[in-house]
Each structure stands twice: as C-alpha cells, then as structure tokens.
Motif scaffolding. Structure first.
Motif, short mmCIF file in Angstrom:
data_model
loop_
_atom_site.label_atom_id
_atom_site.label_comp_id
_atom_site.label_asym_id
_atom_site.label_seq_id
_atom_site.Cartn_x
_atom_site.Cartn_y
_atom_site.Cartn_z
N GLY A 151 0.79 -1.22 0.00
CA GLY A 151 0.00 0.00 0.00
C GLY A 151 0.82 1.27 0.00
O GLY A 151 0.28 2.37 -0.16
N GLN A 152 2.14 1.15 0.16
CA GLN A 152 3.00 2.33 0.17
C GLN A 152 3.72 2.45 -1.16
O GLN A 152 4.20 1.45 -1.71
N GLU A 153 3.80 3.66 -1.70
CA GLU A 153 4.43 3.87 -3.00
C GLU A 153 5.56 4.88 -2.99
O GLU A 153 6.27 5.04 -3.98
N LYS A 154 5.74 5.57 -1.86
CA LYS A 154 6.69 6.69 -1.86
C LYS A 154 7.79 6.49 -0.82
O LYS A 154 7.69 5.66 0.07
N PHE A 155 8.85 7.28 -0.98
CA PHE A 155 9.97 7.20 -0.05
C PHE A 155 10.46 8.60 0.32
O PHE A 155 10.12 9.60 -0.33
N ILE A 156 11.27 8.65 1.37
CA ILE A 156 11.86 9.88 1.88
C ILE A 156 13.37 9.84 1.64
O ILE A 156 13.99 8.79 1.79
N VAL A 157 13.94 10.98 1.27
CA VAL A 157 15.40 11.07 1.15
C VAL A 157 15.89 12.22 2.03
O VAL A 157 15.28 13.30 2.05
N ILE A 158 16.96 11.97 2.77
CA ILE A 158 17.63 13.02 3.53
C ILE A 158 18.99 13.24 2.88
O ILE A 158 19.82 12.31 2.83
N GLY A 159 19.21 14.41 2.35
CA GLY A 159 20.50 14.75 1.75
C GLY A 159 21.31 15.56 2.73
O GLY A 159 20.99 16.72 3.00
N ASP A 160 22.33 14.94 3.31
CA ASP A 160 23.18 15.61 4.30
C ASP A 160 24.40 16.20 3.59
O ASP A 160 25.25 15.46 3.09
N LEU A 161 24.48 17.53 3.56
CA LEU A 161 25.55 18.21 2.83
C LEU A 161 26.68 18.69 3.75
O LEU A 161 27.49 19.52 3.36
N LYS A 162 26.74 18.15 4.93
CA LYS A 162 27.80 18.54 5.86
C LYS A 162 29.16 18.22 5.26
O LYS A 162 29.43 17.10 4.84
N GLY A 163 30.03 19.22 5.20
CA GLY A 163 31.36 19.01 4.64
C GLY A 163 31.43 19.13 3.13
O GLY A 163 32.50 18.98 2.53
N TRP A 164 30.29 19.41 2.47
CA TRP A 164 30.25 19.51 1.01
C TRP A 164 31.08 20.71 0.55
O TRP A 164 31.02 21.79 1.13
N GLY A 165 31.88 20.49 -0.51
CA GLY A 165 32.68 21.56 -1.08
C GLY A 165 32.68 21.48 -2.59
O GLY A 165 32.05 20.59 -3.19
N TYR A 166 33.40 22.38 -3.23
CA TYR A 166 33.40 22.41 -4.69
C TYR A 166 33.92 21.10 -5.30
O TYR A 166 33.54 20.72 -6.41
#
Length: 248
Positions: free
Chosen positions: A142-157
């Motif tokens: 009965g479930q069709e969807k999902f959750i995403v957590i995008g953790d950008l800690k420390g992200w750089g060029y």
C-alpha cells in the motif's frame, strides 16, 4: 449525523476515484496496444504516471512508453548489479535507514563523499536506479513513496557534480514519478547555492514542493515531525546506525 459539506467532500472524492480508475483502464488499453509486453504492469504504475501528468491520458501515455523503452535499454537484465556500480559503492555515500511515521522507507545521502570518477555519469545513473529499486523493494503493502535526507555537511566544490545532479533529477521526474515524497536537505553550506542555482530551473514545480531545506537550528525537530527518533540516523540525532545501501 454527517454534515452536508462532509457528504459533498466524500461524494467528490468518490467521483475523483472513479475518474482516475476510468483513466487507468483507458491508459492500459492504449499502452498494451502500442507495447504488448506491458500487460504485466500494475495499475499502481499507470496511476503514478497519470498523476504526474495531472490525469492527462495522452501525456501520461507518452511518458510511460518512454519509460518502458528506457527500462529495456538501460536496465536490460531487469536490475542493476553491484558489479556495474563499483566506483559508486566504494564511495559509501548512500544508506537505507528505517521508515517514517507513515511507513515510507528512508534513504540518507552523505553528499561530501561524492566525487566524480572514471565510471562517469552513466555509472552514477545506474547507481540511482539501483538505489530506487532497493528502496521500492522495502516498501510495505500500500505504500508507493519514499523519503530522502540529503546531508551536505562538509560539502565543497570538489563534491560538486552538476551533470550527476541533473541525471538524478531526470530519473526522479521522468522514470520514477510520484515516488519521492520529500527530500530533506540538511547542513547545506552557503557555497552549495551556486550549484543549486544551476539545477533549480530544471526542477518541475511538483518536485520543487517536495524539497525542503532544513535550518540547522530546527533540524532535529523538523525531522522528528515526520520520523520517529528510533528510525532517525544516529548522525542526525536519532538511534539508527548507518547501513550502506549495498548491505541493506
């Protein structure tokens, strides 16, 4: 006793459901006529494509036929093997973490671990398909969807990869419509907005509404509105240890 407005709302909901069912039936006839191999496709898949195109049968039909063609060519074996995405797996950046309060699976991305590699964008796209298929197999009935957590800690060029971002966006919007419930973007550094400004024009309005940039001060409280602490990654103040997607 049910109030008049409630009766009207229920009546409208039933009417909407009937319209949707009718359009699903019509779309199935049209799809099978043009692609007989699609007879085993579930109504849920047709429904998602219809909803992605506001129940416009012609637009949904074209979208779905493109999906079938893409699937045959891009995933000829029906699934992606870990051997096809070894560079992506080596980066150890994607994790499957529990479920939200409505039973939707949760994926966690550690964006600072992403770097371009010799596998290129094609391997990255295979990795995203591998990820989505893994998530979908974990969905309860009965479930069709999902959750995403995008953790950008420390992200750089050095982590910036516009081609990969656009490829992931295309997959979500064109081939996995109505699968993403929400994308929480956390710990986003100011310099990320340079990349975001490039990608933003390519995001359709429906997808934009699902993207939530969470302020650091309200990070845990915001996530706890959707996710119980027992299902939240330990790196974000919860209790679950990280489980790499290839080990889930």
């Amino acid at each position: 006793m049910m109030m008049g407005s409630e009766k009207m709302n229920n009546s409208m909901e039933i009417e909407d459901e009937n319209i949707e069912k009718t359009k699903i039936s019509l779309m199935r006839i049209l799809v099978e006529k043009q692609d007989p191999s699609s007879k085993e496709v579930e109504d849920g898949a047709l429904r998602r494509f219809l909803r992605a195109r506001d129940l416009d049968v012609e637009k949904a039909l074209n979208m779905f036929l493109k999906y079938l063609n893409w699937k045959r060519n891009f995933v000829p074996n029906g699934s992606i093997s870990p051997s096809e995405i070894r560079h992506e797996i080596q980066q150890n950046k994607m994790f499957l973490q529990g479920w939200d309060k409505k039973g939707r699976p949760i994926a966690l991305l550690l964006a600072a671990r992403h770097f371009q590699h010799e596998g290129g964008v094609d391997e990255f796209k295979r990795f995203i398909v591998y990820l989505f298929d893994k998530i979908i197999t974990r969905m309860p009935p009965g479930q069709e969807k999902f959750i995403v957590i995008g953790d950008l800690k420390g992200w750089g060029y050095a982590n910036s990869d516009i081609r990969a971002y656009l490829a992931a966006l295309s997959l979500v919007q064109d081939y996995y419509p109505e699968r993403l419930e929400k994308l929480f973007v956390v710990h986003a550094p100011y310099i990320f907005m340079t990349a975001w400004k490039v990608v933003y024009p390519f995001i359709d309005p429906k997808t934009r509404k699902k993207m939530i940039f969470v302020d650091n001060k309200s990070l845990k409280s915001t996530l706890l509105e959707e996710i119980d602490e027992s299902q939240l990654p330990a790196t974000l103040g919860g209790k679950l240890e990280l489980v790499p997607i290839h080990n889930s």
